[in-house]
Design an enzyme around this catalytic site. Structure first.
Site, PDB file in Angstrom:
ATOM      1  N   HIS A   1       0.818  -1.220   0.000  1.00 55.61           N
ATOM      2  CA  HIS A   1       0.000   0.000   0.000  1.00 55.61           C
ATOM      3  C   HIS A   1       0.848   1.265   0.000  1.00 55.61           C
ATOM      4  O   HIS A   1       0.316   2.370  -0.130  1.00 55.61           O
ATOM      5  CB  HIS A   1      -0.967  -0.004   1.195  1.00 55.61           C
ATOM      6  CG  HIS A   1      -0.326   0.215   2.531  1.00 55.61           C
ATOM      7  ND1 HIS A   1      -0.037  -0.810   3.397  1.00 55.61           N
ATOM      8  CD2 HIS A   1       0.063   1.349   3.155  1.00 55.61           C
ATOM      9  CE1 HIS A   1       0.508  -0.317   4.504  1.00 55.61           C
ATOM     10  NE2 HIS A   1       0.574   1.001   4.384  1.00 55.61           N
TER      11      HIS A   1
ATOM     12  N   SER B   1       1.975  -4.071   7.967  1.00 63.16           N
ATOM     13  CA  SER B   1       0.869  -3.641   7.116  1.00 63.16           C
ATOM     14  C   SER B   1       0.062  -2.542   7.783  1.00 63.16           C
ATOM     15  O   SER B   1       0.022  -1.417   7.312  1.00 63.16           O
ATOM     16  CB  SER B   1      -0.035  -4.832   6.786  1.00 63.16           C
ATOM     17  OG  SER B   1      -1.168  -4.422   6.040  1.00 63.16           O
TER      18      SER B   1
ATOM     19  N   ASP C   1      -0.523  -7.460   0.842  1.00 60.06           N
ATOM     20  CA  ASP C   1       0.060  -6.147   1.112  1.00 60.06           C
ATOM     21  C   ASP C   1       1.577  -6.271   1.106  1.00 60.06           C
ATOM     22  O   ASP C   1       2.230  -6.211   2.139  1.00 60.06           O
ATOM     23  CB  ASP C   1      -0.427  -5.596   2.448  1.00 60.06           C
ATOM     24  CG  ASP C   1      -0.077  -4.116   2.628  1.00 60.06           C
ATOM     25  OD1 ASP C   1       0.448  -3.522   1.666  1.00 60.06           O
ATOM     26  OD2 ASP C   1      -0.334  -3.572   3.718  1.00 60.06           O
TER      27      ASP C   1
ATOM     28  N   SER D   1       4.607   1.591   8.251  1.00 59.13           N
ATOM     29  CA  SER D   1       4.262   0.635   7.202  1.00 59.13           C
ATOM     30  C   SER D   1       5.481   0.157   6.436  1.00 59.13           C
ATOM     31  O   SER D   1       6.355   0.950   6.078  1.00 59.13           O
ATOM     32  CB  SER D   1       3.288   1.270   6.205  1.00 59.13           C
ATOM     33  OG  SER D   1       1.989   1.299   6.707  1.00 59.13           O
TER      34      SER D   1
ATOM     35  N   GLY E   1       3.553   5.750   9.251  1.00 58.55           N
ATOM     36  CA  GLY E   1       4.931   5.794   8.792  1.00 58.55           C
ATOM     37  C   GLY E   1       5.705   4.522   9.061  1.00 58.55           C
ATOM     38  O   GLY E   1       6.769   4.303   8.491  1.00 58.55           O
TER      39      GLY E   1
END
Length: 393
Positions: free
Chosen positions: A237, A362, A265, A347, A345
């Site tokens: 993402h 994720s 993801d 991720s 942030g």
């Protein structure tokens, strides 16, 4: 990479340049302290090699409420449990009902539907629980639920090996909504299902540009995951295939070579333009930078730590596997749920258990002030999907 990058503090410059900005996930921190100080555990501690650095043990003490001795014993026991998983599953055969790390006994626990298989499973070093439903039955239930139309009030669903059921998580404030009730009714018809409440729906953990050791895609900041030969893996993402990627200093790293979200993801980015990769997870000064030596999957219940560009280093436990997470963009399948905190942030950052890479951050709910629940994309399927090789020490 530009000279100023090399001159930056080693704790961040080399590691970010190496394509491994940190590890991050969102926890509901549950600490277990019982059963770790027995005489047998003491013996195993002295017999086993030191499982981790003092800094990593300190982080486990802080986030899991363990003593240094308990953390040392637990890591050694988790390593043994991880090694026993495949043999235990083979021994259980078709009666296999799931497995997890029993933090009370510091052993691998295995569920079986056929008591006649119990002795064979115990010979692998695992404890045994006799249950009603096989893992195959629970997986079939998950697949049926995955095909349903999902309302926003449903947070996620996953197999809970400990209760031998599929758990559907519903946002508390949405429990009475007609569409949520209809989804739950259809889910119950799919197989052995129970319902649990959560405070809020999960969200992805990307954020706007902020300082730290991140990478940037346009106006979005994410965290670098694990180094692979030729690049690094991260969250899907965070950017689509072809999206340009810049490092912490805004110099060009490469581009997204592959990216999937939702459904999965995960993504990977090539490393070029003077950047290189390192088999390291950044400790952010909280712990020593952690070397990555493999990607053997830890069991449910095992401790796990992560480092990300927003909230840095935190630890917790693996709570569930094969979780379907219902983000606003759509469901993501086969995720792992943890009790470690993360925020915007984080991720794409790394989850690591001991020195074994586990997955890519994720999203989740909560934060690192009050705690929460996070989900990660397991690493090995990502490596397989893109034909990548993990960079190990």
């Amino acid at each position: 990479m530009r000279r100023k990058t090399v001159l930056r503090a080693r704790v961040s410059a080399m590691l970010v340049a190496g394509g491994l900005a940190a590890a991050a996930f969102i926890p509901t921190a549950t600490a277990t302290t019982s059963g770790a100080d027995s005489a047998s555990d003491s013996a195993s501690t002295s017999a086993a090699a030191k499982p981790a650095s003092d800094a990593l043990l300190s982080a486990m003490q802080r986030d899991l409420g363990l003593t240094k001795k308990q953390a040392t014993v637990r890591l050694a026991a988790e390593k043994k449990a991880t090694a026993a998983q495949d043999d235990a599953r083979r021994a259980a055969g078709a009666s296999y009902g799931g497995s997890w790390f029993d933090t009370e006994r510091n052993t691998l626990a295995v569920a079986v539907t056929d008591e006649a298989k119990a002795d064979a499973v115990r010979k692998t070093g695992a404890s045994v629980r006799v249950v009603e439903h096989s893992a195959k039955r629970l997986a079939a239930t998950m697949k049926k639920i995955d095909k349903l139309s999902v309302p926003a009030g449903v947070s996620s669903w996953q197999v809970d090996d400990r209760t031998n059921r599929v758990v559907v998580n519903v946002v508390d404030s949405k429990e009475s909504d007609d569409d949520v009730r209809a989804f739950v009714a259809d889910a119950r018809e799919s197989g052995p299902v129970t319902v649990a409440k959560v405070a809020e729906a999960p969200r992805t953990t990307a954020a706007g540009t902020v300082g730290g050791d991140p990478y940037y895609t346009g106006n979005v900041r994410c965290s670098i995951g694990f180094s692979v030969h030729g690049g690094f893996v991260t969250a899907g993402h965070c950017g689509p295939k072809g999206q340009a990627v810049n490092g912490w200093d805004r110099s060009r790293i490469g581009e997204f070579q592959g990216s999937t979200f939702p459904g999965n993801d995960y993504a990977w980015v090539n490393v070029a333009n003077g950047w290189w990769t390192e088999p390291v997870v950044l400790g952010w000064g909280t712990v020593s930078d952690q070397l990555v030596r493999g990607s053997k999957e830890a069991p449910i219940g095992a401790s796990i730590c992560r480092s990300g560009s927003t909230t840095h280093w935190h630890c917790g436990n693996i709570q569930a596997k094969n979780v379907t997470v219902n983000y606003s963009q759509g469901p993501v399948y086969s995720m792992t749920q943890t009790s470690v905190c993360a925020e915007g942030g984080d991720s794409g950052g790394s989850y690591i258990s001991g020195d074994q890479a586990q997955g890519i951050t994720s999203g989740g709910s909560g934060n690192c002030s009050s705690g929460g629940t996070t989900f990660f994309q397991p690493l090995n399927p990502v490596l397989s999907k893109y034909g990548l090789t993990l960079h190990t020490a």
